[in-house]
Design a protein around this motif. Structure first.
Motif, PDB file in Angstrom:
ATOM      1  N   UNK A 192       0.847  -1.191   0.000  1.00  0.00           N
ATOM      2  CA  UNK A 192       0.000   0.000   0.000  1.00  0.00           C
ATOM      3  C   UNK A 192       0.882   1.239   0.000  1.00  0.00           C
ATOM      4  N   UNK A 193       0.560   2.237  -0.813  1.00  0.00           N
ATOM      5  CA  UNK A 193       1.412   3.434  -0.908  1.00  0.00           C
ATOM      6  C   UNK A 193       1.514   4.232   0.377  1.00  0.00           C
ATOM      7  N   UNK A 194       0.590   4.025   1.308  1.00  0.00           N
ATOM      8  CA  UNK A 194       0.608   4.776   2.559  1.00  0.00           C
ATOM      9  C   UNK A 194       1.342   4.061   3.681  1.00  0.00           C
ATOM     10  N   UNK A 195       1.907   2.888   3.373  1.00  0.00           N
ATOM     11  CA  UNK A 195       2.563   2.134   4.440  1.00  0.00           C
ATOM     12  C   UNK A 195       3.784   1.409   3.877  1.00  0.00           C
ATOM     13  N   UNK A 196       4.840   1.349   4.670  1.00  0.00           N
ATOM     14  CA  UNK A 196       6.110   0.782   4.193  1.00  0.00           C
ATOM     15  C   UNK A 196       6.176  -0.739   4.271  1.00  0.00           C
ATOM     16  N   UNK A 197       5.288  -1.380   5.055  1.00  0.00           N
ATOM     17  CA  UNK A 197       5.290  -2.828   5.190  1.00  0.00           C
ATOM     18  C   UNK A 197       4.135  -3.448   4.401  1.00  0.00           C
ATOM     19  N   UNK A 198       4.250  -4.715   4.034  1.00  0.00           N
ATOM     20  CA  UNK A 198       3.142  -5.402   3.355  1.00  0.00           C
ATOM     21  C   UNK A 198       1.919  -5.508   4.281  1.00  0.00           C
ATOM     22  N   UNK A 199       0.747  -5.450   3.710  1.00  0.00           N
ATOM     23  CA  UNK A 199      -0.498  -5.578   4.469  1.00  0.00           C
ATOM     24  C   UNK A 199      -1.172  -6.892   4.097  1.00  0.00           C
ATOM     25  N   UNK A 200      -1.711  -7.564   5.110  1.00  0.00           N
ATOM     26  CA  UNK A 200      -2.340  -8.865   4.903  1.00  0.00           C
ATOM     27  C   UNK A 200      -3.835  -8.780   5.199  1.00  0.00           C
ATOM     28  N   UNK A 201      -4.618  -9.465   4.384  1.00  0.00           N
ATOM     29  CA  UNK A 201      -6.063  -9.461   4.547  1.00  0.00           C
ATOM     30  C   UNK A 201      -6.460 -10.243   5.792  1.00  0.00           C
ATOM     31  N   UNK A 202      -7.286  -9.617   6.644  1.00  0.00           N
ATOM     32  CA  UNK A 202      -7.784 -10.246   7.860  1.00  0.00           C
ATOM     33  C   UNK A 202      -9.297 -10.429   7.758  1.00  0.00           C
ATOM     34  N   UNK A 203      -9.835 -11.551   8.265  1.00  0.00           N
ATOM     35  CA  UNK A 203     -11.283 -11.764   8.236  1.00  0.00           C
ATOM     36  C   UNK A 203     -11.981 -10.872   9.255  1.00  0.00           C
ATOM     37  N   UNK A 204     -13.304 -10.733   9.186  1.00  0.00           N
ATOM     38  CA  UNK A 204     -14.035  -9.951  10.199  1.00  0.00           C
ATOM     39  C   UNK A 204     -13.782 -10.509  11.586  1.00  0.00           C
ATOM     40  N   UNK A 205     -13.778  -9.628  12.559  1.00  0.00           N
ATOM     41  CA  UNK A 205     -13.515 -10.089  13.930  1.00  0.00           C
ATOM     42  C   UNK A 205     -13.629  -8.968  14.935  1.00  0.00           C
ATOM     43  N   UNK A 206     -12.597  -8.799  15.729  1.00  0.00           N
ATOM     44  CA  UNK A 206     -12.606  -7.782  16.778  1.00  0.00           C
ATOM     45  C   UNK A 206     -12.670  -6.386  16.168  1.00  0.00           C
ATOM     46  N   UNK A 207     -13.278  -5.442  16.860  1.00  0.00           N
ATOM     47  CA  UNK A 207     -13.355  -4.072  16.349  1.00  0.00           C
ATOM     48  C   UNK A 207     -11.981  -3.417  16.271  1.00  0.00           C
ATOM     49  N   UNK A 208     -11.839  -2.492  15.370  1.00  0.00           N
ATOM     50  CA  UNK A 208     -10.573  -1.789  15.198  1.00  0.00           C
ATOM     51  C   UNK A 208     -10.854  -0.371  14.702  1.00  0.00           C
ATOM     52  N   UNK A 209      -9.878   0.494  14.855  1.00  0.00           N
ATOM     53  CA  UNK A 209      -9.977   1.855  14.324  1.00  0.00           C
ATOM     54  C   UNK A 209      -9.068   1.949  13.114  1.00  0.00           C
ATOM     55  N   UNK A 210      -9.637   2.280  11.968  1.00  0.00           N
ATOM     56  CA  UNK A 210      -8.896   2.330  10.712  1.00  0.00           C
ATOM     57  C   UNK A 210      -7.895   3.484  10.732  1.00  0.00           C
ATOM     58  N   UNK A 211      -6.648   3.202  10.347  1.00  0.00           N
ATOM     59  CA  UNK A 211      -5.621   4.245  10.287  1.00  0.00           C
ATOM     60  C   UNK A 211      -5.779   5.151   9.067  1.00  0.00           C
ATOM     61  N   UNK A 212      -6.664   4.772   8.168  1.00  0.00           N
ATOM     62  CA  UNK A 212      -6.888   5.580   6.981  1.00  0.00           C
ATOM     63  C   UNK A 212      -7.933   6.651   7.199  1.00  0.00           C
ATOM     64  N   UNK A 213      -9.182   6.220   7.409  1.00  0.00           N
ATOM     65  CA  UNK A 213     -10.288   7.174   7.581  1.00  0.00           C
ATOM     66  C   UNK A 213     -10.551   7.525   9.036  1.00  0.00           C
ATOM     67  N   UNK A 214      -9.930   6.787   9.975  1.00  0.00           N
ATOM     68  CA  UNK A 214     -10.074   7.000  11.419  1.00  0.00           C
ATOM     69  C   UNK A 214     -11.443   6.582  11.942  1.00  0.00           C
ATOM     70  N   UNK A 215     -12.171   5.786  11.160  1.00  0.00           N
ATOM     71  CA  UNK A 215     -13.489   5.325  11.574  1.00  0.00           C
ATOM     72  C   UNK A 215     -13.400   3.901  12.136  1.00  0.00           C
ATOM     73  N   UNK A 216     -14.417   3.513  12.911  1.00  0.00           N
ATOM     74  CA  UNK A 216     -14.477   2.181  13.508  1.00  0.00           C
ATOM     75  C   UNK A 216     -14.804   1.138  12.450  1.00  0.00           C
ATOM     76  N   UNK A 217     -14.293  -0.075  12.631  1.00  0.00           N
ATOM     77  CA  UNK A 217     -14.599  -1.165  11.721  1.00  0.00           C
ATOM     78  C   UNK A 217     -14.677  -2.503  12.429  1.00  0.00           C
ATOM     79  N   UNK A 218     -15.479  -3.409  11.875  1.00  0.00           N
ATOM     80  CA  UNK A 218     -15.579  -4.785  12.363  1.00  0.00           C
ATOM     81  C   UNK A 218     -15.313  -5.782  11.243  1.00  0.00           C
ATOM     82  N   UNK A 219     -15.502  -5.335  10.014  1.00  0.00           N
ATOM     83  CA  UNK A 219     -15.440  -6.227   8.872  1.00  0.00           C
ATOM     84  C   UNK A 219     -14.027  -6.533   8.416  1.00  0.00           C
ATOM     85  N   UNK A 220     -13.882  -7.074   7.205  1.00  0.00           N
ATOM     86  CA  UNK A 220     -12.557  -7.415   6.666  1.00  0.00           C
ATOM     87  C   UNK A 220     -11.621  -6.215   6.678  1.00  0.00           C
TER      88      UNK A 220
END
Length: 246
Positions: free
Chosen positions: A3-31
């Motif tokens: 991803x152009x906004x991050x220096x490390x590879x990103x891996x797809x995670x299934x839906x699960x625990x809630x998280x705060x997105x570092x991109x839009x800063x909104x809450x997420x539960x999904x993939x």
């Protein structure tokens, strides 16, 4: 993925625990796409962005993707009314802004039996069952999910559902599952769904009340899943408990 906004590879995670997105800063539960080296995480919608996008609710708008909202004034999403704090789709001609997840909200959702169908509406045709109003924050009459069924009058602002889940996430419900937090959200949801039950006041039969309660709960689960990702086990467990109480 890289991803152009991050220096490390990103891996797809299934839906699960809630998280705060570092991109839009909104809450997420999904993939999501997450970094295994650091805690960087993105909604799937924020990881797979389109440089140019369109939305049927804004036929005259040509949205461009920005990592930060352009300009110096505070901007808000024209779908949910919430502030834009990070990734955003912005149209320079019309001035409209959309969170990546709001841009990609499903046009319609339905339960597995096809008994309840909800459509995404740009207008709010009737009062939201949570806030009892057609208006949302920042004076934006944001989008809503509205029932298409004749025997169901459900309508929820996208903003109101976001707010409800975010409040309880901040309280620690989804991370701790503590009984006091369960009680708080439990009683809140009983209050919201009780408004739906008011539609059945002409009939006092217990069977009728249970029917409408279950429909109202299915509606709420569908809307939450559409906004935050599906499935959401913590939400599903909680709502099933509410059904059993009735």
């Amino acid at each position: 993925m890289d991803h152009p906004n991050h220096s490390h590879p990103l891996h797809l995670n299934p839906p699960g625990a809630p998280y705060k997105c570092n991109g839009c800063k909104e809450l997420g539960f999904g993939p999501s796409y997450g970094c295994e080296i650091c805690n960087y995480i993105l909604h799937e919608e924020c990881a797979n962005v389109d440089r140019l996008a369109f939305h049927r609710f804004f036929p005259k708008s040509h949205f461009e993707f920005f990592e930060k909202a352009p300009g110096y004034r505070t901007r808000y999403c024209d779908a949910c009314g919430k502030d834009v704090l990070g990734f955003v789709y912005h149209c320079s001609q019309t001035g409209f802004d959309l969170h990546p997840c709001c841009l990609k909200l499903k046009d319609s959702v339905c339960d597995k039996d096809g008994c309840v169908t909800l459509k995404l509406s740009q207008k709010v045709p009737r009062k939201c069952l949570k806030c009892k109003s057609r208006n949302v924050v920042n004076k934006v009459k944001g989008w809503s999910y509205v029932s298409c069924n004749e025997d169901n009058n459900s309508c929820y602002h996208v903003s109101c559902v976001k707010e409800l889940i975010l409040e309880n996430w901040k309280r620690g419900y989804f991370s701790t599952q503590e009984q006091n937090n369960y009680s708080i959200i439990h009683h809140e949801m009983i209050e919201y769904e009780s408004r739906q039950l008011a539609l059945t006041r002409s009939s006092r039969r217990l069977g009728t009340i249970k029917k409408y309660t279950k429909i109202a709960v299915v509606v709420f689960k569908l809307i939450v899943s559409a906004i935050f990702g599906n499935p959401i086990s913590a939400i599903a467990t909680l709502v099933e408990a509410l059904v059993q109480d009735y």
